[in-house]
Design an enzyme around this catalytic site. Structure first.
Site, short mmCIF file in Angstrom:
data_model
loop_
_atom_site.label_atom_id
_atom_site.label_comp_id
_atom_site.label_asym_id
_atom_site.label_seq_id
_atom_site.Cartn_x
_atom_site.Cartn_y
_atom_site.Cartn_z
N CYS A 2 12.72 2.39 -7.70
CA CYS A 2 14.07 1.42 -7.81
C CYS A 2 15.04 1.93 -6.51
CB CYS A 2 14.78 2.11 -9.02
SG CYS A 2 13.82 1.70 -10.38
N ARG A 27 11.89 -2.01 -0.19
CA ARG A 27 11.20 -1.10 -1.13
C ARG A 27 10.33 -1.76 -2.20
NH1 ARG A 27 13.89 4.34 -1.52
NH2 ARG A 27 13.62 4.15 -3.92
N TRP A 78 12.63 -1.17 -10.05
CA TRP A 78 11.08 -1.45 -9.76
C TRP A 78 10.73 -1.13 -11.30
CZ3 TRP A 78 7.09 -3.44 -7.05
CH2 TRP A 78 5.64 -3.00 -7.31
N ASN A 104 16.85 6.07 -10.66
CA ASN A 104 15.55 6.00 -9.89
C ASN A 104 14.67 6.99 -10.66
OD1 ASN A 104 13.38 5.14 -8.58
ND2 ASN A 104 14.14 6.46 -6.61
N GLY A 105 13.59 6.82 -11.03
CA GLY A 105 12.79 7.99 -11.58
C GLY A 105 12.20 7.45 -13.08
N GLU A 498 -14.69 3.74 -0.31
CA GLU A 498 -13.23 3.75 -0.25
C GLU A 498 -12.77 4.11 1.42
OE1 GLU A 498 -10.99 2.17 -1.20
OE2 GLU A 498 -9.12 2.70 -0.39
N LYS A 502 -11.01 1.82 4.46
CA LYS A 502 -9.91 1.83 4.85
C LYS A 502 -10.21 1.85 6.55
CE LYS A 502 -7.46 1.87 2.45
NZ LYS A 502 -7.78 1.24 1.31
N GLU A 505 -10.83 -1.95 7.51
CA GLU A 505 -9.89 -2.96 7.34
C GLU A 505 -8.65 -2.86 8.27
OE1 GLU A 505 -7.48 -3.47 3.60
OE2 GLU A 505 -7.91 -1.03 3.17
N HIS A 521 -33.97 4.71 3.65
CA HIS A 521 -34.39 3.74 3.06
C HIS A 521 -33.78 2.42 3.93
CE1 HIS A 521 -36.11 5.30 -0.25
NE2 HIS A 521 -35.07 6.10 -0.63
N LYS A 620 -1.79 -8.71 1.07
CA LYS A 620 -1.46 -7.47 0.26
C LYS A 620 -2.06 -7.90 -1.21
CE LYS A 620 -0.49 -3.53 -1.42
NZ LYS A 620 -1.39 -2.51 -1.03
C1 AGP Z 1 -7.45 -2.48 0.01
O1 AGP Z 1 -6.77 -1.53 0.95
C2 AGP Z 1 -7.23 -3.84 0.26
N1 AGP Z 1 -6.04 -4.28 0.63
C3 AGP Z 1 -7.99 -4.82 -0.81
O2 AGP Z 1 -9.25 -4.41 -0.97
C4 AGP Z 1 -7.20 -4.83 -2.26
O3 AGP Z 1 -7.60 -3.43 -2.74
C5 AGP Z 1 -7.81 -5.66 -3.20
O4 AGP Z 1 -7.51 -6.78 -2.58
C6 AGP Z 1 -7.41 -5.74 -4.63
O5 AGP Z 1 -6.13 -5.81 -4.79
P1 AGP Z 1 -5.41 -5.62 -6.17
O6 AGP Z 1 -5.78 -4.14 -6.18
O7 AGP Z 1 -4.17 -5.89 -6.19
O8 AGP Z 1 -6.40 -6.50 -7.05
#
Ligand code: AGP
Length: 625
Positions: A2, A27, A78, A104-105, A498, A502, A505, A521, A620
């Protein structure tokens, strides 16, 4: 998180508050509100949705001078407790409306306080944790805000940045901080409080950063500071030289780096509200009473019937799917329950077989990903119980799932997910451990050891971040590598998935992850002197296997780096570079081993002159197929 703003001075408060809230919009929030103290008393106006809806709501009153006043509070919410709505928006007031509070918290013991206050005859209007603060201050209020606040703070557990005003004291704003950031700004003929510096810069660059358990009282001509016992304290004043854009990232160059550094706090917030019993002090403190603590998932409706689940089915996309893969290993390891995991875009078009005793766990930071929602709706049709793990209160996933466990990571602005991922893992571990305990497959001692290990994760994450320059130096030597592999086994394999995403992307490097046992393999055909292989090595029982795999890629000319325990010298003679992370349980390692990989990806992206916050072609939240 928040956003809080407070203004007291010789100008109209409402425009200053709205202007300050606008500076905090970055934010992320879902509702907004203000309280203004004027000649007509204390007025509160609040609205779900964007700030502009609040501005529309108050426009006529502002024009008519009905919201005139030179002191007030503002808030962008938030949501953590209670969906986004007008009534859940801040400021919250006591029953009589004479005391207004913005927060906020997370007040961890809000349920207990709400029950106690209701027993004292207080009526609640909202579902929020914050409202208990307004009534608690009212309970202790005898005409002066400071003593009432001091008494109330003694009853609060959790994190807060608070702004409070009273209709009976039109010349002071009082503010307090524990863990959530709060800044006081000293202006000419005006003084302000805010969650973050950007909201102050229009008025002043002279600020005081409140530390934990400090209180500020703002008048029109100055600011006084106190400790939580009410004793006056002196504080150092700082001059802000940042421009507004830098201030939004709290001085970090990008939101992604800021959010990587927010992980210790996000992990603490996500964990601590789910632990019960002695020693549930702030995470990372040596409570010494860890053995008496238990996991408390009542807020998501967890009950012992869950222990009869025949299988856990996990589905998600992208980073959330990687969390799900780790979740699979966690359910097998801690609960000895069969666990399946699949990307939502595959799950929704397969013809999956459902069992009536399945429990589905659907993960999504945004709670709006199209494939993930489709998978959830399919699973729901099967009649299985759906648990959502999401970071957005009121998201579609949160509203449609049977049960919701929130990650309290705060808004994640950067496209590349970081703090949402590690807090998703924290939630999965808590559920898996609770399953294991209920099914009697882990003992009380094993549960206590796991809880103690979880409790240390935030401070261990902090230690990794404190050594980020080591990763930055390594990245500066490797940034021209066009082919990078991550490999590992068990939890390290899942964390490699993961780690590779990172780098892929945000630096556009061809990077993939594979189970180290798969090297021979296929992937080894790609290994040559232009290759960098990053090996995650935290699964102690398989160190020998990993040494062999690293030797195999080195023999083909690859550069090699290992991420392993700080007290493990197993790989010193094998790998070209070794990065060390604090030791936790092997099964909990991804929450820590992913942090060097997040940092590595970030520095490579920046070294290549890219914008890690807004990588090309990516959004996002992928709300369409
Ligand atoms: C992760 O860094 C990416 N931005 C992307 O893979 C993301 O995790 C995926 O689109 C899922 O998003 P969500 O967690 O909002 O469902």
């Amino acid at each position: 998180m928040c956003g809080i703003v407070g203004y007291i001075g010789n100008q109209e408060a409402a425009p200053a508050l709205i202007g300050g809230l606008r500076k905090l919009e970055y934010r992320g929030y879902d509702s907004a509100g203000i309280a203004v103290m004027g000649k007509n008393g204390l007025k509160v106006r609040k609205s779900k949705g964007a700030l502009k809806f609040l501005e529309e709501k108050i426009a006529a009153e502002l024009a008519a001078g009905d919201l005139s006043g030179s002191m007030g509070l503002g808030h962008t919410r938030w949501a953590t407790h209670g969906e986004p709505s007008d009534i859940n928006s801040h400021p919250h007031t006591d029953v009589s409306g004479k005391i207004a509070v913005v927060h906020n918290g997370i007040i961890e013991n809000h349920a207990k306080l709400r029950a106690w206050l209701a027993g004292q005859g207080f009526r609640f209007r909202s579902e929020t944790d914050t409202e208990v603060v307004a009534h608690l201050i009212d309970f202790y209020y005898k005409g002066e805000l400071l003593p009432a606040l001091i008494s109330a703070l003694k009853r609060l557990e959790g994190s807060y940045a608070l702004g409070i005003i009273s209709a009976e004291d039109p010349d002071h704003i009082i503010a307090a901080r524990r863990e959530s950031p709060l800044v006081a700004g000293l202006g000419k003929g005006k003084n302000l409080i805010a969650s973050d510096v950007p909201a102050l810069l229009e008025h002043t660059r002279d600020v005081y950063y409140l530390k934990d358990r400090e209180i500020a009282i703002l008048g029109r001509d100055g600011i006084d500071f106190y400790n939580e016992e009410g004793r006056p304290i002196e504080k150092e004043k700082f001059r802000i030289e940042w421009d507004a854009a830098a201030a939004e990232k709290a001085g970090y160059e990008h939101f992604m780096l800021k959010e990587i550094h927010e992980q210790p706090k996000a992990l603490t917030d996500t964990l601590r509200a789910r632990l019960r019993g002695a020693g549930s002090e702030p995470a990372g403190t040596d409570s010494g009473a860890a053995g008496s603590r238990s996991i408390n998932l009542e807020e998501i409706g967890f009950d012992s019937s869950w222990a009869e689940a025949g299988r856990v089915v996990i589905s998600a996309c992208g980073t959330a799917w990687h969390a799900g893969v780790i979740g699979k290993y966690a359910f097998e390891h801690f609960a000895r329950i069969p666990a399946d995991v699949d990307v939502a875009s595959e799950f929704r078009y397969r013809n999956p077989i459902y069992n009536p005793r399945d429990i589905f766990i659907i993960l999504s930071q945004s709670g709006e990903t199209a494939d993930t929602l489709a998978a959830m709706r399919m699973a729901k049709k099967s009649g299985a119980r759906i648990i959502a793990i999401t970071n957005v209160v009121g998201s579609t996933l949160a509203r449609e799932a049977d049960l919701v466990m929130y990650t309290w990571a705060g808004p994640e602005i950067a496209v590349a997910s970081t703090k949402a991922f590690t807090t998703q893992l924290m939630c999965l571990y808590l559920i898996a451990l609770q399953f294991g305990s209920l099914r009697g497959v882990i003992s009380a001692a094993e549960l206590a050891a796991a809880i103690e290990a979880l409790d240390k994760i935030p401070s261990q994450a902090e230690r990794i971040l404190a050594d980020k320059e080591t990763i930055q130096r390594f990245a500066s030597l490797q940034f021209n590598k066009s082919k990078v592999f991550y490999m590992g086994r068990l939890f390290d394999y899942a964390a490699s998935l993961e780690s590779a995403l990172k780098l892929k992307e945000i630096s556009y490097t061809h990077c993939e992850a594979f189970a180290a046992g798969e090297l021979k393999h296929g992937p080894i055909a790609l290994v040559d002197p232009s290759t960098l292989v990053m090996a995650l090595c935290t699964q102690t029982a398989l160190f020998d296997k990993m040494v062999s795999n690293i030797k195999e890629v080195k023999a083909r000319g690859a550069s090699t780096a290992v991420i392993t325990w700080e007290d493990a010298d197993y790989f010193n003679e094998t790998a070209d570079s070794v990065f060390r992370i604090p030791r936790t349980l092997d099964s909990l390692s991804p929450m820590l081993s992913v942090i060097p990989a997040q940092l590595y990806a970030y520095y490579i992206s920046v070294l290549r002159g890219l914008d890690p916050d807004k990588p090309r072609n990516l959004a996002k939240s992928v709300t369409v197929e």
